[in-house]
Write an enzyme that holds these catalytic residues in place. Structure first.
Site, short mmCIF file in Angstrom:
data_model
loop_
_atom_site.label_atom_id
_atom_site.label_comp_id
_atom_site.label_asym_id
_atom_site.label_seq_id
_atom_site.Cartn_x
_atom_site.Cartn_y
_atom_site.Cartn_z
N TRP A 69 0.85 -1.14 -0.02
CA TRP A 69 0.10 -0.02 0.07
C TRP A 69 0.92 1.25 -0.07
O TRP A 69 0.49 2.15 -0.91
CB TRP A 69 -0.73 0.10 1.21
CG TRP A 69 -2.19 1.07 1.40
CD1 TRP A 69 -2.56 1.45 0.34
CD2 TRP A 69 -2.97 1.09 2.48
NE1 TRP A 69 -3.87 2.28 0.52
CE2 TRP A 69 -4.03 2.10 1.87
CE3 TRP A 69 -3.11 0.72 3.75
CZ2 TRP A 69 -5.02 2.52 2.69
CZ3 TRP A 69 -3.87 1.09 4.33
CH2 TRP A 69 -5.06 1.83 4.02
N HIS A 140 12.42 -5.36 3.67
CA HIS A 140 11.79 -5.79 4.88
C HIS A 140 13.19 -5.70 5.94
O HIS A 140 12.90 -6.12 7.11
CB HIS A 140 11.36 -7.14 4.98
CG HIS A 140 9.98 -7.05 4.11
ND1 HIS A 140 9.07 -6.20 4.37
CD2 HIS A 140 9.42 -7.79 3.06
CE1 HIS A 140 7.88 -6.34 3.52
NE2 HIS A 140 8.20 -7.33 2.78
N ARG A 164 2.35 -1.27 11.44
CA ARG A 164 1.23 -1.72 11.76
C ARG A 164 0.98 -2.37 13.26
O ARG A 164 1.89 -2.97 13.63
CB ARG A 164 0.67 -2.90 10.75
CG ARG A 164 -0.77 -3.08 10.84
CD ARG A 164 -1.08 -4.15 9.63
NE ARG A 164 -2.52 -4.34 9.37
CZ ARG A 164 -2.89 -5.18 8.46
NH1 ARG A 164 -2.08 -5.86 7.49
NH2 ARG A 164 -4.33 -5.47 8.45
N SER A 260 -7.46 2.73 -2.89
CA SER A 260 -8.35 2.14 -1.91
C SER A 260 -8.38 0.56 -2.19
O SER A 260 -7.66 0.20 -3.07
CB SER A 260 -10.06 2.29 -2.53
OG SER A 260 -10.08 1.46 -3.66
N PHE A 261 -8.62 -0.07 -0.99
CA PHE A 261 -8.50 -1.56 -0.93
C PHE A 261 -9.10 -2.23 -2.13
O PHE A 261 -8.33 -3.25 -2.76
CB PHE A 261 -9.01 -2.23 0.28
CG PHE A 261 -8.81 -3.69 0.48
CD1 PHE A 261 -7.57 -4.00 0.92
CD2 PHE A 261 -10.06 -4.50 0.23
CE1 PHE A 261 -7.39 -5.65 1.15
CE2 PHE A 261 -9.67 -5.89 0.42
CZ PHE A 261 -8.55 -6.49 0.50
N MET A 264 -7.10 -1.34 -5.27
CA MET A 264 -5.66 -2.20 -5.25
C MET A 264 -5.99 -3.65 -5.46
O MET A 264 -5.04 -4.35 -5.91
CB MET A 264 -4.93 -1.74 -4.00
CG MET A 264 -4.35 -0.30 -4.38
SD MET A 264 -3.21 0.08 -3.09
CE MET A 264 -1.73 -1.37 -3.24
N ARG A 293 -6.10 -9.46 1.22
CA ARG A 293 -6.97 -10.44 2.20
C ARG A 293 -8.19 -9.53 2.60
O ARG A 293 -9.26 -10.00 2.21
CB ARG A 293 -6.16 -11.05 3.07
CG ARG A 293 -6.88 -12.11 3.85
CD ARG A 293 -5.97 -12.73 4.91
NE ARG A 293 -5.86 -11.72 5.99
CZ ARG A 293 -6.43 -11.48 6.97
NH1 ARG A 293 -7.34 -12.31 7.30
NH2 ARG A 293 -6.19 -10.50 7.80
#
Ligand code: PPS
Length: 327
Positions: A69, A140, A164, A260-261, A264, A293
């Site tokens: 995102w 990461h 998060r 937006s979810f 995407m 998800r």
């Protein structure tokens, strides 16, 4: 190799073996305290000596915290909302520095000629090193494993870090790995690995705090997934200012919509469905699941037992005490 290696052992190693159901799990070791596959040793020097450029733009994160995102947001902002060029898969526009460590890709390509694996994955460091500026790089890796030029401040490209809350990160990673690798063991087993920092790129809090401590250095923007959920236009504006961009209200609205979810999830450049399909061909996982998800906050309220919630909350309190970071 300049990093110190420590092996897992005892009950924790047994639990890792149970969850991954993989005799090779003893190949997961700690490099300077960071849980990584043993083959990271082959990449470690190339990462350490990676030539950073001042005009690179980096997105750094612990897995499953909103990386994709954030990458899409940063790329669109930096490229003046060029949605046309944005049709190229995000994995190629914004490659992951160390992705080659996750499998023996040359061997996979050799033994599965029908599986196409992009150059950006097979030899990610070479692909990025040969890319023209400005480069968009995702990693990461925790701060202590970043290339030396980043750690020492010799080069100061812009870095966006996203975090998060630990409970939702743990849940998202569980579903993702179950889909990809047919993970065995219960959800509670996975939580136990997460809480003991025996998941890849852990320790979670050391990862987060390593970047949090750098947030005042001027070249690092620290974002939270939860803020993106609650006020995406506000986070876009803040990120645009950080990247030296200014947008009209209409442009801001169009980017909010693009990110937006639902959009995407429908966008083949960002939904990673192709990648998942290819990985599952190799792992032969039959578990059904999507990369995009559910994209919601507070999933832990529905998926975690009171006991696990209490353990996560205590762990969070202990690690964040006195840091000024909260969730
Ligand atoms: S990875 O594999 O580490 O790169 O995964 P990462 O991108 O960090 O995290 C994946 C989770 O982010 C959610 N996601 C989003 N949520 C809300 N809105 C948008 N646009 C969005 N894009 C990705 C994605 O659904 C994963 O979270 P879960 O909770 O599993 O749905």
């Amino acid at each position: 190799m300049h990093l110190q290696i420590e092996l897992f052992s005892g009950e924790l190693l047994d639990l890792m073996r149970k969850v991954y159901n993989d005799p090779n799990i003893s190949d997961m070791v700690k490099f300077d305290g960071v849980t990584m596959p043993e083959q990271y040793e082959k990449l470690a020097d190339a990462v350490e000596n990676f030539q950073v450029r001042d005009d690179d733009i980096w997105v750094c994160s612990f897995p499953k915290t909103g990386t994709t995102w954030t990458q899409e947001m940063v790329w669109c902002i930096a490229n003046n909302l060029d949605y046309g060029r944005g049709r190229v898969p995000l994995k190629d526009r914004f490659p992951n520095l160390e992705v080659s460590v996750h499998a023996d890709f040359p061997e996979i390509v050799a033994s599965n000629p029908d599986i196409q694996i992009p150059e950006a994955v097979v030899d990610s460091i070479k692909y990025i090193a040969n890319s023209p500026s400005p480069r968009f790089i995702m990693t990461h890796l925790p701060f202590n494993l970043l290339p030396r030029q980043l750690r020492t401040g010799e080069k100061k490209p812009k870095i966006v870090y996203v975090v998060r809350n630990a409970k939702d990160t743990c849940i998202s990673s569980y579903h993702y790995l179950r889909t990809l690798e047919d993970l065995q063991g219960s959800f509670e087993d996975w939580c136990n690995l997460f809480l003991q920092d025996a998941v890849m790129y852990g320790p979670f809090w050391k990862h987060v705090l390593g970047y949090w401590e750098k947030r005042t250095e001027g070249n690092l923007l620290f974002l939270k997934y939860e803020d993106m959920k609650q006020d995406l236009p506000g986070v876009i504006k803040k990120t645009a200012t950080f990247l030296g961009k200014n947008f009209t209200t209409d442009q801001l609205l169009s980017l909010t919509e693009h990110l937006s979810f639902e959009n995407m999830r429908a966008n083949p450049a960002t939904n990673n469905e192709d990648l998942i399909r290819r990985i599952k061909k190799v792992t032969r996982s039959t578990v059904d699941g999507k990369f995009m998800r559910c994209g919601e906050m507070n999933q832990w309220k529905f998926e975690m037992s009171p006991d696990i919630i209490e353990r996560f909350d205590r762990w969070t309190r202990e690690n964040l005490k006195g840091t000024g970071l909260y969730f």
